[in-house]
Design a protein around this motif. Structure first.
Motif, mmCIF file in Angstrom:
data_model
loop_
_atom_site.group_PDB
_atom_site.id
_atom_site.type_symbol
_atom_site.label_atom_id
_atom_site.label_comp_id
_atom_site.label_asym_id
_atom_site.label_seq_id
_atom_site.Cartn_x
_atom_site.Cartn_y
_atom_site.Cartn_z
ATOM 1 N N THR A 1 0.862 -1.180 0.000
ATOM 2 C CA THR A 1 0.000 0.000 0.000
ATOM 3 C C THR A 1 0.894 1.224 0.000
ATOM 4 O O THR A 1 1.884 1.275 0.736
ATOM 5 C CB THR A 1 -0.913 0.012 1.243
ATOM 6 N N ILE B 1 0.218 4.736 0.784
ATOM 7 C CA ILE B 1 0.054 5.508 2.015
ATOM 8 C C ILE B 1 -1.177 4.995 2.739
ATOM 9 O O ILE B 1 -2.227 4.786 2.132
ATOM 10 C CB ILE B 1 -0.113 7.011 1.722
ATOM 11 N N GLN B 2 -1.042 4.785 4.046
ATOM 12 C CA GLN B 2 -2.187 4.418 4.877
ATOM 13 C C GLN B 2 -2.278 5.383 6.046
ATOM 14 O O GLN B 2 -1.318 5.584 6.780
ATOM 15 C CB GLN B 2 -2.061 2.990 5.395
ATOM 16 N N ILE C 1 -3.716 4.791 -1.906
ATOM 17 C CA ILE C 1 -3.841 5.528 -0.645
ATOM 18 C C ILE C 1 -5.072 5.017 0.074
ATOM 19 O O ILE C 1 -6.164 4.962 -0.497
ATOM 20 C CB ILE C 1 -3.950 7.044 -0.871
ATOM 21 N N VAL D 1 -1.321 8.582 -8.919
ATOM 22 C CA VAL D 1 -1.469 7.292 -8.257
ATOM 23 C C VAL D 1 -1.701 6.227 -9.310
ATOM 24 O O VAL D 1 -2.603 6.338 -10.148
ATOM 25 C CB VAL D 1 -2.643 7.303 -7.260
ATOM 26 N N LEU E 1 -7.576 5.218 -4.723
ATOM 27 C CA LEU E 1 -7.854 5.853 -3.440
ATOM 28 C C LEU E 1 -9.023 5.122 -2.803
ATOM 29 O O LEU E 1 -10.049 4.884 -3.451
ATOM 30 C CB LEU E 1 -8.207 7.331 -3.602
#
Length: 398
Positions: free
Chosen positions: A136, A138-139, A161, A178, A186
């Motif tokens: 992943t 960004i979390q 994200i 992305v 997203l």
């Protein structure tokens, strides 16, 4: 290797070094080290005024851990981690944390922000994140603090994200690209307020293969994109449920194109949202479910030139039910097999097909071209045809 340092520079001059763990002092400067073969590259707990810069970190678990109100700067590091690249966790105080110019490669989560609360200032800028299968980008989870992002590029083999159970505001500006494979671009579940700003001078795009471009349940959004794309999603192409629009767009604005192909469920699924959702020129090709499905929305939904092609999959092209929202297509061309071209049922909001360029057509095989129940429809001249025996191209019931 617990190291107690006060105001020194730890300069490895490009030679091998072990991890810097448990630093508990202020004024620490960690630069130009190669950190490899350790579980955690740099581990800072309750540290303020530090700089971690220009290091090459190869970690078998987490590249850099920042916890317990560790406020400082993490800049221009090259990080490769089998776990999380940078972990920011358990913040409750006030201060400034800056992450700038880092390049992160991760088998887990590139950047995770978790349990970050309080009145701190958090910024992430000029960052590139790549990931291998299962990763992943960004979390952000279980957080109330707001975070500002600027100039990000994410290319991962899972979710781009992820926003999960937050109440903060997460603002992306000055470019967001992305690319996700086997996951959503997203994705949010009660993820707080997500803001994506597009100045026109930078690019904001989301592309997903094997997942939805956008998938949000709950939360608030104010998002502007140049384009959205989803190919062969295991779920929907775009999925918004229970989302509240806010800010300058009032929800979602796609200035360029929205393209969905081969989704395993609906191409675009909008349910129970409140706000303004605008998709630009839209193409939906052969989803297994409905091409465009909208149920119980308030506010407004708008599409530019829209093509829905379900010639290879059965079912309805466009399905609009119990919407108080107005639904507008500048042009609408629909092709279906074994289903109605356009079905509208019990909508209190006006449905409009403007036929702005004269390209609007509805061609249904095995179903009505247009089926309307308790819905006011305003349209320009639309060509309609059906090959279902004994049935007229359109059916209207009050």
């Amino acid at each position: 290797n617990d190291i107690m340092v006060d105001g020194f520079t730890l300069d490895g001059q490009g030679t091998a070094s072990t991890a810097v763990n448990g630093v508990t002092v202020t004024g620490t400067d960690i630069r130009n080290n190669i950190v490899q073969g350790v579980a955690i590259g740099v581990d800072l707990d309750a540290v303020t005024g530090f700089t971690v810069q220009d290091n090459h970190i190869l970690a078998s678990n987490v590249g850099i851990t920042l916890a317990l109100d560790s406020f400082g700067a993490v800049n221009t590091n090259l990080i490769a981690a089998t776990g999380t690249g940078i972990l920011v966790s358990t913040y409750a105080g006030a201060g400034t944390l800056t992450l700038d110019g880092n390049m992160i490669s991760s088998d887990g989560i590139g950047l995770r922000i978790t349990g970050v609360n309080g009145a701190g200032t958090y910024t992430v800028s000029n960052t590139m994140i790549t990931g291998n299968p299962g990763s992943t980008g960004i979390q952000i989870d279980s957080s109330t603090a707001s975070v500002g992002f600027s100039t990000l590029a994410i290319d991962v083999v899972d979710t781009g994200i992820l926003f999960d159970t937050n109440t903060g505001t997460y603002t992306f500006q000055n470019g967001l690209t992305v690319s996700a494979v086997n996951g959503a671009g997203l994705m949010g579940t009660d993820g707080g307020t997500v803001v994506v700003l597009d100045s026109g001078a930078t690019t904001t795009t989301v592309s997903a293969i094997g997942g939805a471009a956008l998938s949000f349940v709950g939360g608030s959004v104010d998002m502007t994109f140049d384009s959205l794309s989803s190919t062969n999603s295991a779920t929907h192409g775009v999925f918004l449920q229970g989302v509240t629009g806010t800010g300058g767009t009032g929800g979602l604005q796609v200035n360029g194109t929205t393209m969905v192909s081969g989704a395993a469920s609906d191409g675009i699924h909008l349910e129970g949202n409140n706000g303004a959702f605008t998709f630009g020129d839209t193409t939906v090709t052969n989803p297994v479910g409905t091409g465009i499905f909208a149920l119980g929305n308030s506010g407004s939904i708008a599409f530019g030139k829209t093509v829905v092609d379900k010639s290879a999959t059965g079912g309805r092209g466009v399905d609009l039910q119990t919407n108080a929202a107005t639904v507008t297509f500048s042009d609408l061309a629909v092709t279906t097999m074994d289903g109605a071209g356009v079905f509208a049922n019990n909508n209190s909001g006006l449905v409009t097909v403007q036929n702005a360029t004269g390209m609007s057509t509805i061609d249904a095989t095995g179903g009505a071209a247009l089926e309307i129940v308790d819905t006011l429809v305003r349209s320009g001249a639309v060509s309609m045809s059906t090959s279902q025996a004994g049935r007229s191209p359109s059916t209207c019931r009050a």
